[in-house]
Design an enzyme around this catalytic site. Structure first.
Site, PDB file in Angstrom:
ATOM      1  N   LYS A 100      11.260  63.632 -16.448  1.00  0.00           N
ATOM      2  CA  LYS A 100      10.556  64.759 -15.797  1.00  0.00           C
ATOM      3  C   LYS A 100      10.987  66.094 -16.449  1.00  0.00           C
ATOM      4  CE  LYS A 100       9.896  61.878 -11.775  1.00  0.00           C
ATOM      5  NZ  LYS A 100       9.644  61.761 -10.336  1.00  0.00           N
ATOM      6  N   HIS A 149       0.450  60.493 -13.476  1.00  0.00           N
ATOM      7  CA  HIS A 149       1.611  60.528 -12.570  1.00  0.00           C
ATOM      8  C   HIS A 149       1.237  61.327 -11.319  1.00  0.00           C
ATOM      9  CE1 HIS A 149       5.591  61.204 -10.924  1.00  0.00           C
ATOM     10  NE2 HIS A 149       6.000  60.210 -11.684  1.00  0.00           N
ATOM     11  N   GLU A 190       3.304  53.298  -8.311  1.00  0.00           N
ATOM     12  CA  GLU A 190       4.290  54.234  -7.756  1.00  0.00           C
ATOM     13  C   GLU A 190       3.777  54.788  -6.432  1.00  0.00           C
ATOM     14  OE1 GLU A 190       7.155  55.943 -10.863  1.00  0.00           O
ATOM     15  OE2 GLU A 190       5.455  57.288 -10.773  1.00  0.00           O
ATOM     16  N   GLY A 209      11.435  59.713  -5.310  1.00  0.00           N
ATOM     17  CA  GLY A 209      12.486  60.688  -5.042  1.00  0.00           C
ATOM     18  C   GLY A 209      12.946  60.741  -3.592  1.00  0.00           C
ATOM     19  N   GLY A 247      12.813  57.377 -12.243  1.00  0.00           N
ATOM     20  CA  GLY A 247      12.933  58.831 -12.339  1.00  0.00           C
ATOM     21  C   GLY A 247      14.381  59.277 -12.277  1.00  0.00           C
ATOM     22  N   GLY A 248      14.828  59.688 -11.089  1.00  0.00           N
ATOM     23  CA  GLY A 248      16.160  60.273 -10.911  1.00  0.00           C
ATOM     24  C   GLY A 248      17.290  59.478 -11.546  1.00  0.00           C
TER      25      GLY A 248
HETATM   26  P1  13P Z   1      12.379  58.352  -8.697  1.00  0.00           P
HETATM   27  O1  13P Z   1      12.923  57.158  -9.392  1.00  0.00           O
HETATM   28  O2  13P Z   1      13.246  59.557  -8.781  1.00  0.00           O
HETATM   29  O3  13P Z   1      11.949  58.020  -7.292  1.00  0.00           O
HETATM   30  O4  13P Z   1      11.024  58.788  -9.477  1.00  0.00           O
HETATM   31  C1  13P Z   1      10.060  57.842  -9.724  1.00  0.00           C
HETATM   32  C2  13P Z   1       9.071  58.405 -10.652  1.00  0.00           C
HETATM   33  O5  13P Z   1       8.329  59.301 -10.308  1.00  0.00           O
HETATM   34  C3  13P Z   1       9.036  57.864 -12.021  1.00  0.00           C
HETATM   35  O6  13P Z   1       7.905  58.287 -12.694  1.00  0.00           O
END
Ligand code: 13P
Length: 252
Positions: A10, A98, A167, A173, A232-233
């Site tokens: 991100k 996304h 997703e 998140g 993500g995170g």
């Molecule tokens: P998280 O793993 O932080 O929940 O984010 C997922 C995401 O948006 C990956 O594209």
């Protein structure tokens, strides 16, 4: 069948921090990883070139993805980055659709479809993100939403390469996730819809994304229809991300 794990960084890290993270991930991976898993990192555009250079110089088994791409090929579109420009940097993948792009930058299915076509004509693997909001999930509309997101981008297309990432927006998140059994069922549904929607009955790999971490990874990864993850995170911590990949590698 090879699994795929994508780390979506991100809007984080400059290109020097990106190189450090790449090296840390590489250092912490199981050595036999590449037989079973394709590892893909999606940094900001400003880091694409630097990471690609390190990967080719050090011959690392990691691939690079863009986080997004323009829906236009060239011309007066200030601030955009085209699929052709990405291809020139040897970028193999691009995320499109996304939920953060859809909700914060007003990207609708039509724009996502245009992006899909730009990537297709430049032979870049699309990582098409789909998923329902909390409200849609609570009102029982999840499958309808997924159906619409798939049909509007893939209907009657003959696909050569393309990944789907499921997703659920409410899991991104938040630390909340659907159960692995629920994701497994939804991914099966996504595969069925993609097969019946595309001209060549294309069977896609379908990843799961939304609060994946090293504690819950193994449960997701042991499900038949979960072909990988979009993280993500947890992808911003090299050791943690490598642990997620290693979990996948150790599933029998
Ligand atoms: P998280 O793993 O932080 O929940 O984010 C997922 C995401 O948006 C990956 O594209």
């Amino acid at each position: 069948m090879k699994k795929i794990i994508v780390g979506n960084w991100k809007l984080n890290l400059d290109h020097l921090q990106g190189i450090q993270l790449l090296q840390k991930i590489n250092y912490s991976l199981d050595k036999d990883i590449e037989e079973k898993i394709d590892i893909v990192l999606a940094p900001s555009h400003t880091s694409l070139r630097s990471l690609q250079t390190v990967i080719s110089t050090d011959n690392l088994k990691i691939k690079i993805s863009s986080q997004d791409v323009s829906s236009q090929n060239d011309g007066a579109f200030t601030g955009e980055v085209s699929a052709f420009q990405l291809k020139k940097l040897n970028i193999d993948y691009s995320i499109i659709g996304h939920s953060e792009r859809r909700s914060l930058f007003n990207e609708n299915n039509k724009i996502v479809e245009e992006k899909f076509r730009c990537l297709e004509s430049n032979n870049i693997m699309q990582v098409l993100c789909i998923g329902e909001s909390l409200e849609e999930m609570e009102s029982g509309k999840t499958l309808d939403v997924l159906n619409e997101q798939i049909a509007s981008v893939l209907k009657n297309k003959t696909l050569k390469k393309a990944l789907i990432a499921y997703e659920p927006i409410w899991a991104i998140g938040t630390g909340k996730t659907p159960t692995p059994i629920q994701v497994n069922q939804i991914n099966q549904y996504i595969k069925d819809v993609v097969q019946s929607t595309t001209a060549n009955n294309y069977l896609p790999k379908v990843l799961y994304g939304g609060s994946v971490n090293s504690e819950n990874a193994a449960a997701f990864f042991s499900c038949e229809n979960i072909d990988g993850a979009l993280v993500g995170g947890a992808s911003l911590d090299g050791k943690h991300f490598a642990e997620i990949v290693n979990e996948f590698n150790r599933i029998k």
